[in-house]
Design a protein around this motif. Sequence first.
Motif, PDB file in Angstrom:
ATOM      1  N   ARG A  19       0.782  -1.118  -0.303  1.00 35.62           N
ATOM      2  CA  ARG A  19      -0.037   0.009   0.028  1.00 35.62           C
ATOM      3  C   ARG A  19       0.578   1.385   0.086  1.00 35.62           C
ATOM      4  O   ARG A  19       1.649   1.103   0.973  1.00 35.62           O
ATOM      5  N   VAL A  20       0.843   2.093  -1.030  1.00 33.12           N
ATOM      6  CA  VAL A  20       1.018   3.709  -1.234  1.00 33.12           C
ATOM      7  C   VAL A  20      -0.041   4.365  -0.151  1.00 33.12           C
ATOM      8  O   VAL A  20      -0.623   4.799  -1.401  1.00 33.12           O
ATOM      9  N   GLY A  21       0.485   5.470   0.173  1.00 33.91           N
ATOM     10  CA  GLY A  21      -1.000   6.384   0.363  1.00 33.91           C
ATOM     11  C   GLY A  21      -1.519   5.863   0.838  1.00 33.91           C
ATOM     12  O   GLY A  21      -1.577   4.096   1.770  1.00 33.91           O
ATOM     13  N   ASP A  22      -3.012   6.342   1.375  1.00 33.55           N
ATOM     14  CA  ASP A  22      -4.636   5.500   1.638  1.00 33.55           C
ATOM     15  C   ASP A  22      -4.645   4.510   0.321  1.00 33.55           C
ATOM     16  O   ASP A  22      -5.560   3.308   0.675  1.00 33.55           O
ATOM     17  N   ASP A  23      -4.946   4.825  -0.712  1.00 31.44           N
ATOM     18  CA  ASP A  23      -5.660   4.034  -1.630  1.00 31.44           C
ATOM     19  C   ASP A  23      -4.964   3.271  -2.534  1.00 31.44           C
ATOM     20  O   ASP A  23      -5.279   2.516  -3.829  1.00 31.44           O
ATOM     21  N   ASP A  24      -3.538   3.645  -3.158  1.00 29.69           N
ATOM     22  CA  ASP A  24      -2.460   3.271  -4.767  1.00 29.69           C
ATOM     23  C   ASP A  24      -2.301   1.577  -3.801  1.00 29.69           C
ATOM     24  O   ASP A  24      -1.297   1.543  -2.945  1.00 29.69           O
ATOM     25  N   PRO A  99       7.497   0.626   2.638  1.00 27.23           N
ATOM     26  CA  PRO A  99       7.518   2.063   3.029  1.00 27.23           C
ATOM     27  C   PRO A  99       8.823   2.874   2.313  1.00 27.23           C
ATOM     28  O   PRO A  99       8.780   3.978   2.347  1.00 27.23           O
ATOM     29  N   VAL A 100       9.344   2.586   1.612  1.00 26.85           N
ATOM     30  CA  VAL A 100      10.165   3.048   0.773  1.00 26.85           C
ATOM     31  C   VAL A 100       9.681   3.774  -0.442  1.00 26.85           C
ATOM     32  O   VAL A 100       9.756   5.166  -1.073  1.00 26.85           O
ATOM     33  N   PHE A 101       8.328   3.161  -0.480  1.00 21.00           N
ATOM     34  CA  PHE A 101       7.621   3.695  -2.128  1.00 21.00           C
ATOM     35  C   PHE A 101       6.832   4.947  -1.028  1.00 21.00           C
ATOM     36  O   PHE A 101       6.127   5.661  -2.183  1.00 21.00           O
ATOM     37  N   ASN A 102       6.155   4.692  -0.086  1.00 17.12           N
ATOM     38  CA  ASN A 102       5.474   5.490   0.448  1.00 17.12           C
ATOM     39  C   ASN A 102       6.597   6.794   0.734  1.00 17.12           C
ATOM     40  O   ASN A 102       5.820   7.973   0.564  1.00 17.12           O
ATOM     41  N   GLN A 103       7.796   6.251   0.581  1.00 18.11           N
ATOM     42  CA  GLN A 103       8.856   7.674   1.070  1.00 18.11           C
ATOM     43  C   GLN A 103       8.523   8.721  -0.266  1.00 18.11           C
ATOM     44  O   GLN A 103       8.843   9.342  -0.820  1.00 18.11           O
ATOM     45  N   TRP A 104       8.659   7.767  -1.676  1.00 13.73           N
ATOM     46  CA  TRP A 104       8.615   8.311  -2.215  1.00 13.73           C
ATOM     47  C   TRP A 104       7.651   8.842  -3.069  1.00 13.73           C
ATOM     48  O   TRP A 104       8.009  10.525  -4.086  1.00 13.73           O
ATOM     49  N   ALA A 105       6.584   8.750  -2.701  1.00 12.64           N
ATOM     50  CA  ALA A 105       5.856   9.340  -2.569  1.00 12.64           C
ATOM     51  C   ALA A 105       5.001  11.039  -2.226  1.00 12.64           C
ATOM     52  O   ALA A 105       4.633  11.901  -2.312  1.00 12.64           O
ATOM     53  N   LYS A 106       6.291  11.041  -1.220  1.00 16.36           N
ATOM     54  CA  LYS A 106       6.285  12.327  -0.542  1.00 16.36           C
ATOM     55  C   LYS A 106       7.515  13.250  -1.477  1.00 16.36           C
ATOM     56  O   LYS A 106       7.651  14.252  -0.410  1.00 16.36           O
ATOM     57  N   VAL A 107       8.838  12.580  -1.595  1.00 22.32           N
ATOM     58  CA  VAL A 107       9.182  12.802  -2.590  1.00 22.32           C
ATOM     59  C   VAL A 107       8.917  13.445  -4.220  1.00 22.32           C
ATOM     60  O   VAL A 107       8.488  13.862  -5.040  1.00 22.32           O
TER      61      VAL A 107
END
Length: 189
Positions: A19-24, A99-107
């Motif tokens: 899960r990346v973000g809430d819905d990806d 968590p890596v993908f979630n961090q990338w989603a914030k950059v």
Amino acid sequence: MHKSGERIFITAKLPGYMRVGDDDLIERYLFLTNSHDGSGSITAAFTPIRVVCQNTLNAAMRNLSNVVRIRHTANANLRLQQAHKVMGIANQVSAELEPVFNQWAKVRITDGELKKLIEMAMAPNREVLGKLKDSKLEELSSHYTNMVESVYEYALSSPTQNMHTTAGTVFGAYNAVIMESKRLCKAAE
């Protein structure tokens, strides 16, 4: 699938998602690849990339860690142990990537930075990377520049690229490269 008898591969979708973000939601896959003549060992690894052609196989094979190589032997017990190890690796890598993908989603990145990331990700070899580094863009093939433009256009216009996790983010650049590579594979079939 094999190309001139060189390599074959299979892909298996695993249960669950990252899960990346809430819905990806990102699907999880195991892939196995081997030389067509069976001369090498079988390579098994986890990937968030659905391997459908040589391009996506190459993308999945880049920078692999946590890989299991299974030798061609008759020992079934050893093969079962290796299969168990592959499943453990798949769960571990999935847990590490989320968590890596979630961090990338914030950059956040600019369109110019997006284009540069796409150029590097789509570079088929070190020669092309060198030309990019030296700003010798006029020496790049039209095939390569067309691929880059296709991915860039996808990154800016696809509805999946307008989510808060993908729009103007490093994760969006990654997603565009993977998704458009799949489309290019299907178009080449």
